[in-house]
Design a protein around this motif. Sequence first.
Motif, PDB file in Angstrom:
ATOM      1  N   ALA A 249       6.934   8.566   0.769  1.00 32.96           N
ATOM      2  CA  ALA A 249       6.661   7.594   0.977  1.00 32.96           C
ATOM      3  C   ALA A 249       6.405   6.238   0.890  1.00 32.96           C
ATOM      4  CB  ALA A 249       4.854   7.565  -0.095  1.00 32.96           C
ATOM      5  N   PHE A 250       8.019   6.592  -0.054  1.00 32.55           N
ATOM      6  CA  PHE A 250       9.224   5.098  -1.244  1.00 32.55           C
ATOM      7  C   PHE A 250       9.941   4.910   1.176  1.00 32.55           C
ATOM      8  CE2 PHE A 250       9.024   6.507  -5.490  1.00 32.55           C
ATOM      9  CZ  PHE A 250       7.905   5.374  -5.330  1.00 32.55           C
TER      10      PHE A 250
ATOM     11  N   ILE B  62       1.410   7.035  -6.885  1.00 37.88           N
ATOM     12  CA  ILE B  62       0.696   7.842  -6.860  1.00 37.88           C
ATOM     13  C   ILE B  62       1.166   9.050  -6.621  1.00 37.88           C
ATOM     14  CG2 ILE B  62      -1.896   9.292  -6.788  1.00 37.88           C
ATOM     15  CD1 ILE B  62      -2.440   5.967  -5.953  1.00 37.88           C
ATOM     16  N   TYR B  63       1.560   9.714  -6.375  1.00 36.37           N
ATOM     17  CA  TYR B  63       2.878  11.018  -5.556  1.00 36.37           C
ATOM     18  C   TYR B  63       3.805  11.127  -6.447  1.00 36.37           C
ATOM     19  CZ  TYR B  63       0.433  11.696  -1.627  1.00 36.37           C
ATOM     20  OH  TYR B  63      -0.237  12.075  -0.253  1.00 36.37           O
ATOM     21  N   MET B  64       4.482  10.018  -7.181  1.00 39.32           N
ATOM     22  CA  MET B  64       5.058  10.267  -8.641  1.00 39.32           C
ATOM     23  C   MET B  64       4.421  10.777  -9.975  1.00 39.32           C
ATOM     24  SD  MET B  64       8.432   7.502  -8.487  1.00 39.32           S
ATOM     25  CE  MET B  64       9.022   8.430 -10.139  1.00 39.32           C
ATOM     26  N   GLN B  65       2.790  10.192 -10.096  1.00 28.95           N
ATOM     27  CA  GLN B  65       2.657  10.073 -11.472  1.00 28.95           C
ATOM     28  C   GLN B  65       2.098  12.228 -11.271  1.00 28.95           C
ATOM     29  OE1 GLN B  65      -0.826   7.619 -12.678  1.00 28.95           O
ATOM     30  NE2 GLN B  65      -1.433   9.057 -13.846  1.00 28.95           N
TER      31      GLN B  65
ATOM     32  N   PRO C 297       0.476  -1.108  -0.002  1.00 27.65           N
ATOM     33  CA  PRO C 297      -0.218  -0.179  -0.092  1.00 27.65           C
ATOM     34  C   PRO C 297       0.777   0.994   0.036  1.00 27.65           C
ATOM     35  CG  PRO C 297      -0.739  -1.243   1.288  1.00 27.65           C
ATOM     36  CD  PRO C 297       0.607  -1.980   1.095  1.00 27.65           C
ATOM     37  N   ARG C 298       1.696   0.982   1.350  1.00 33.96           N
ATOM     38  CA  ARG C 298       3.082   2.154   0.589  1.00 33.96           C
ATOM     39  C   ARG C 298       3.384   2.126  -0.304  1.00 33.96           C
ATOM     40  NH1 ARG C 298       2.061   1.119   5.742  1.00 33.96           N
ATOM     41  NH2 ARG C 298       1.918   2.516   7.359  1.00 33.96           N
ATOM     42  N   LEU C 299       3.743   1.669  -1.439  1.00 35.52           N
ATOM     43  CA  LEU C 299       4.770   2.236  -2.517  1.00 35.52           C
ATOM     44  C   LEU C 299       3.514   2.186  -3.294  1.00 35.52           C
ATOM     45  CD1 LEU C 299       6.705   1.318  -4.505  1.00 35.52           C
ATOM     46  CD2 LEU C 299       5.778  -1.461  -4.617  1.00 35.52           C
TER      47      LEU C 299
ATOM     48  N   ASN D 215       9.878  -2.964   4.734  1.00 31.41           N
ATOM     49  CA  ASN D 215      10.128  -4.062   4.116  1.00 31.41           C
ATOM     50  C   ASN D 215      11.374  -3.437   3.057  1.00 31.41           C
ATOM     51  OD1 ASN D 215      10.892  -6.493   3.255  1.00 31.41           O
ATOM     52  ND2 ASN D 215       9.161  -6.877   1.898  1.00 31.41           N
ATOM     53  N   ASP D 216      12.671  -2.847   3.849  1.00 32.46           N
ATOM     54  CA  ASP D 216      13.819  -2.395   3.055  1.00 32.46           C
ATOM     55  C   ASP D 216      14.379  -3.471   1.768  1.00 32.46           C
ATOM     56  OD1 ASP D 216      17.472  -2.638   3.352  1.00 32.46           O
ATOM     57  OD2 ASP D 216      16.051  -0.365   3.154  1.00 32.46           O
ATOM     58  N   ALA D 217      13.765  -4.779   1.913  1.00 28.69           N
ATOM     59  CA  ALA D 217      13.606  -5.651   1.088  1.00 28.69           C
ATOM     60  C   ALA D 217      12.979  -5.864  -0.395  1.00 28.69           C
ATOM     61  CB  ALA D 217      14.054  -6.468   1.559  1.00 28.69           C
ATOM     62  N   ASN D 218      12.295  -4.951  -0.295  1.00 27.96           N
ATOM     63  CA  ASN D 218      10.721  -4.673  -1.527  1.00 27.96           C
ATOM     64  C   ASN D 218      12.004  -3.872  -2.680  1.00 27.96           C
ATOM     65  OD1 ASN D 218       8.887  -4.048  -3.150  1.00 27.96           O
ATOM     66  ND2 ASN D 218       7.109  -3.588  -1.739  1.00 27.96           N
ATOM     67  N   PRO D 219      12.478  -4.694  -3.728  1.00 24.82           N
ATOM     68  CA  PRO D 219      13.503  -3.926  -5.004  1.00 24.82           C
ATOM     69  C   PRO D 219      12.403  -2.516  -5.378  1.00 24.82           C
ATOM     70  CG  PRO D 219      12.019  -5.850  -5.535  1.00 24.82           C
ATOM     71  CD  PRO D 219      12.375  -5.646  -4.377  1.00 24.82           C
ATOM     72  N   TYR D 220      10.927  -3.273  -5.176  1.00 25.56           N
ATOM     73  CA  TYR D 220      10.355  -2.309  -6.110  1.00 25.56           C
ATOM     74  C   TYR D 220      10.125  -0.910  -5.146  1.00 25.56           C
ATOM     75  CZ  TYR D 220       8.233  -6.300  -8.037  1.00 25.56           C
ATOM     76  OH  TYR D 220       8.241  -7.101  -9.180  1.00 25.56           O
ATOM     77  N   CYS D 221      10.051  -0.431  -3.893  1.00 23.56           N
ATOM     78  CA  CYS D 221      10.401   1.026  -2.986  1.00 23.56           C
ATOM     79  C   CYS D 221      11.574   1.340  -3.586  1.00 23.56           C
ATOM     80  CB  CYS D 221      10.453   0.214  -2.028  1.00 23.56           C
ATOM     81  SG  CYS D 221       8.524   0.206  -1.402  1.00 23.56           S
ATOM     82  N   HIS D 222      12.963   0.367  -3.441  1.00 23.78           N
ATOM     83  CA  HIS D 222      14.161   1.612  -3.798  1.00 23.78           C
ATOM     84  C   HIS D 222      14.277   1.568  -5.471  1.00 23.78           C
ATOM     85  CE1 HIS D 222      16.421   0.084  -0.185  1.00 23.78           C
ATOM     86  NE2 HIS D 222      16.169  -1.017  -0.925  1.00 23.78           N
ATOM     87  N   ASN D 223      13.656   1.169  -6.626  1.00 30.83           N
ATOM     88  CA  ASN D 223      13.580   1.412  -7.718  1.00 30.83           C
ATOM     89  C   ASN D 223      13.157   3.082  -7.272  1.00 30.83           C
ATOM     90  OD1 ASN D 223      13.984   1.428 -10.779  1.00 30.83           O
ATOM     91  ND2 ASN D 223      11.665   0.859 -10.886  1.00 30.83           N
ATOM     92  N   GLY D 224      11.792   3.377  -7.135  1.00 32.65           N
ATOM     93  CA  GLY D 224      10.917   4.203  -6.999  1.00 32.65           C
ATOM     94  C   GLY D 224      11.758   5.340  -6.452  1.00 32.65           C
ATOM     95  N   LEU D 225      12.277   5.336  -5.352  1.00 32.91           N
ATOM     96  CA  LEU D 225      13.154   6.181  -4.656  1.00 32.91           C
ATOM     97  C   LEU D 225      13.661   6.697  -5.646  1.00 32.91           C
ATOM     98  CD1 LEU D 225      13.065   7.680  -1.598  1.00 32.91           C
ATOM     99  CD2 LEU D 225      14.200   5.808  -1.146  1.00 32.91           C
TER     100      LEU D 225
END
Length: 252
Positions: A135-136, A122-125, A115-117, A143-153
């Motif tokens: 938010a990232f 949405i804020y990125m868009q 949900p946070r991702l 979850n520091d192991a979420n690769p989507y969060c690292h890519n988005g950040l």
Amino acid sequence: MWTLFTDHGKSLLTASGLTAALLLSGCATTGGGLDGETAQGNTSRYEGQKAGGAASDSDAVHIPPVPHDPAVEKVAQQAMGEYARALQTRMAGNDQQALVMFQSLAERYPQLSGPRLNVALIYMQKEDWEKADQAFRDCLTVNDANPYCHNGLGLALREQGKFDDSRMHYQRALSLDPKYARAHFNLAVLGELYLQDLNLALTHFQAYQNLQKQPDTNVANWIADLKNRAPDAPSAQPVAGNGAGQHNGDVN
């Protein structure tokens, strides 16, 4: 595994097992803007990627997994129906309503990063980079192991001019999953347009290309150009093989 959306915006409401559905991993539509775009106000060869193009049309058959604590699987199952409705709302273009839904999910299911991702995406868009950044970071706190969060950040940091930090998060995403095609693409764009590190760009465009089932013509041209310009062009492609044989149900 349910993968409701990939992070380049293709809807994939498929299911081959419920609990991994994100732990709420954060596969989510973005509506563009996750590829290389304009560098410091100059028109970029990657400008067209905002509306599609090479990375959005990636045919790599691999979805980066999101490691999670097995103890929260029951929580993910409880949230899944509402999470799916929020994603469907997002797909329908009702971003503000979807934002409220994801924020509510994040408050009521604090163990889940997905949900946070989606709040961040949405804020990125909306090009609200500071809120996306926060938010990232909230996602990574869960979850520091979420690769989507690292890519988005990495993307949010790039848009704020924090290029070294952006590189660090792309590289973290790739350390979590070396076959994350989108992170390779984004790191390559960062290397060429923002860091002027042609070897870095070449290495990761090659990695991205290696992950495609069919070579991307645009990327092939960029690789050829970089080989001519890079001072120490790498001789080996860093990712062996493409996604063939790695299919786990959806495209990424």
